[in-house]
Design a protein around this motif. Structure first.
Motif, mmCIF file in Angstrom:
data_model
loop_
_atom_site.group_PDB
_atom_site.id
_atom_site.type_symbol
_atom_site.label_atom_id
_atom_site.label_comp_id
_atom_site.label_asym_id
_atom_site.label_seq_id
_atom_site.Cartn_x
_atom_site.Cartn_y
_atom_site.Cartn_z
ATOM 1 N N ASP A 57 4.526 -0.924 -11.732
ATOM 2 C CA ASP A 57 4.238 -2.333 -11.990
ATOM 3 C C ASP A 57 5.026 -3.173 -10.974
ATOM 4 O O ASP A 57 6.043 -3.804 -11.326
ATOM 5 C CB ASP A 57 4.632 -2.715 -13.423
ATOM 6 N N THR B 187 1.915 5.595 -11.876
ATOM 7 C CA THR B 187 1.696 4.272 -11.308
ATOM 8 C C THR B 187 3.008 3.491 -11.366
ATOM 9 O O THR B 187 4.050 4.004 -11.756
ATOM 10 C CB THR B 187 0.599 3.509 -12.066
ATOM 11 N N GLU C 200 -1.165 0.013 -5.184
ATOM 12 C CA GLU C 200 -1.755 -0.813 -4.118
ATOM 13 C C GLU C 200 -1.831 -2.261 -4.620
ATOM 14 O O GLU C 200 -2.925 -2.812 -4.800
ATOM 15 C CB GLU C 200 -3.156 -0.307 -3.760
ATOM 16 N N PRO C 201 -0.707 -2.895 -4.858
ATOM 17 C CA PRO C 201 -0.719 -4.241 -5.463
ATOM 18 C C PRO C 201 -1.334 -5.290 -4.537
ATOM 19 O O PRO C 201 -1.120 -5.273 -3.327
ATOM 20 C CB PRO C 201 0.769 -4.526 -5.703
ATOM 21 N N CYS D 35 2.067 -6.909 -10.518
ATOM 22 C CA CYS D 35 0.752 -6.264 -10.613
ATOM 23 C C CYS D 35 0.890 -4.990 -11.452
ATOM 24 O O CYS D 35 1.694 -4.108 -11.138
ATOM 25 C CB CYS D 35 0.216 -5.915 -9.223
ATOM 26 N N LYS E 110 0.289 -1.398 -13.247
ATOM 27 C CA LYS E 110 -0.263 -0.046 -13.109
ATOM 28 C C LYS E 110 -1.045 0.154 -11.802
ATOM 29 O O LYS E 110 -2.227 0.460 -11.801
ATOM 30 C CB LYS E 110 -1.153 0.287 -14.308
ATOM 31 N N THR E 111 -0.345 0.013 -10.692
ATOM 32 C CA THR E 111 -0.990 0.200 -9.390
ATOM 33 C C THR E 111 0.032 0.580 -8.333
ATOM 34 O O THR E 111 1.214 0.229 -8.453
ATOM 35 C CB THR E 111 -1.728 -1.083 -8.943
ATOM 36 N N GLU F 164 0.838 -1.197 0.000
ATOM 37 C CA GLU F 164 0.000 0.000 0.000
ATOM 38 C C GLU F 164 0.879 1.255 0.000
ATOM 39 O O GLU F 164 1.978 1.261 0.568
ATOM 40 C CB GLU F 164 -0.945 0.012 1.204
#
Length: 237
Positions: free
Chosen positions: A21, A19, A50-51, A45, A47-48, A9
């Motif tokens: 990866d 973002t 918060e994976p 994960c 483009k985030t 997070e």
């Protein structure tokens, strides 16, 4: 030992779109930083920040596994060039995991750690935290635990036996020393005891040796000790 890299997070944004990866590399290490066992790689994960990795793996542990630390590194996957470093953590406090296993059927123990930069490195993309879960399986630990406690009990019994033997030996030595001191004290108080004992034992040779050593005693003492022992020395007298 079952480990699950649950999620991250508030990770750093490494890509132009704001973002990342992110994926993670995990391995156990000793105090010198040498890898112990296998290394593990989570899924990436896209483009985030918060994976949700939900990546689990099982480590068959050695007897000293609690002395090792888990090294977790997070990277941003790039198609071109070197993957960007996003932070790392070292987990070495396994007390809660071990205690949970000792209490009965194991439940996952949550582990949360803030991502840190590398020493002596100017890492630009480090922030956030990672969440893991760890559980030590009771079924898997019965045999090593049984062997551990059996060996522990054997060592404790051996130590107790050695201590008991030492106490008995010390007591015997003290008793022997006390007897010798008592005998020496008796000789100091009554130097003729050697001669009297020889007379009362009716041992002519010992009487002669005692006399040669300078011991002497009056007849009254010999008679009194003879009466006390209930014997009548003949030849020696």
């Amino acid at each position: 030992l079952e480990l699950t890299l649950s999620h991250g997070e508030e990770l750093a944004a490494c890509d132009v779109g704001g973002t990342s990866d992110p994926y993670a590399l995990l391995q156990f290490e000793d105090d010198a930083g040498n890898r112990v066992g296998d290394s593990y790689k989570s899924p990436c994960c896209k483009k985030t920040l918060e994976p949700k990795w939900h990546y689990s793996f099982t480590v068959r542990t050695a007897a000293d596994w609690r002395a090792h630390r888990l090294h977790v590194q997070v990277f941003d996957k790039d198609l071109i060039g070197k993957d960007d470093f996003m932070g790392e953590v070292f987990l070495s406090d396994w007390g809660a995991v071990w205690s949970g296993a000792m209490r009965g059927p194991s439940q996952p123990i949550p582990l949360v750690a803030e991502l840190q930069g590398r020493p002596n490195k100017k890492d630009a993309h480090v922030s956030g935290r990672v969440h893991l879960q760890a559980v030590y399986q009771v079924d898997e630990m019965r045999e090593p635990l049984s062997a551990y406690f059996e060996e522990k009990g054997r060592r404790e019994r051996e130590a107790e036996r050695v201590a008991r033997d030492k106490r008995l030996e010390d007591a015997a030595n003290a008793k022997e020393a006390a007897a010798k001191e008592k005998e020496a004290e008796a000789l100091r108080k009554f130097p003729a005891k050697v001669l009297v004992d020889a007379v009362l034992d009716d041992d002519v040779d010992r009487v002669r040796q005692a006399l040669a050593d300078g011991h002497s005693v009056d007849t009254r003492s010999v008679v009194c000790m003879a009466v006390a022992r209930g014997c009548v020395p003949v030849a020696a007298a």
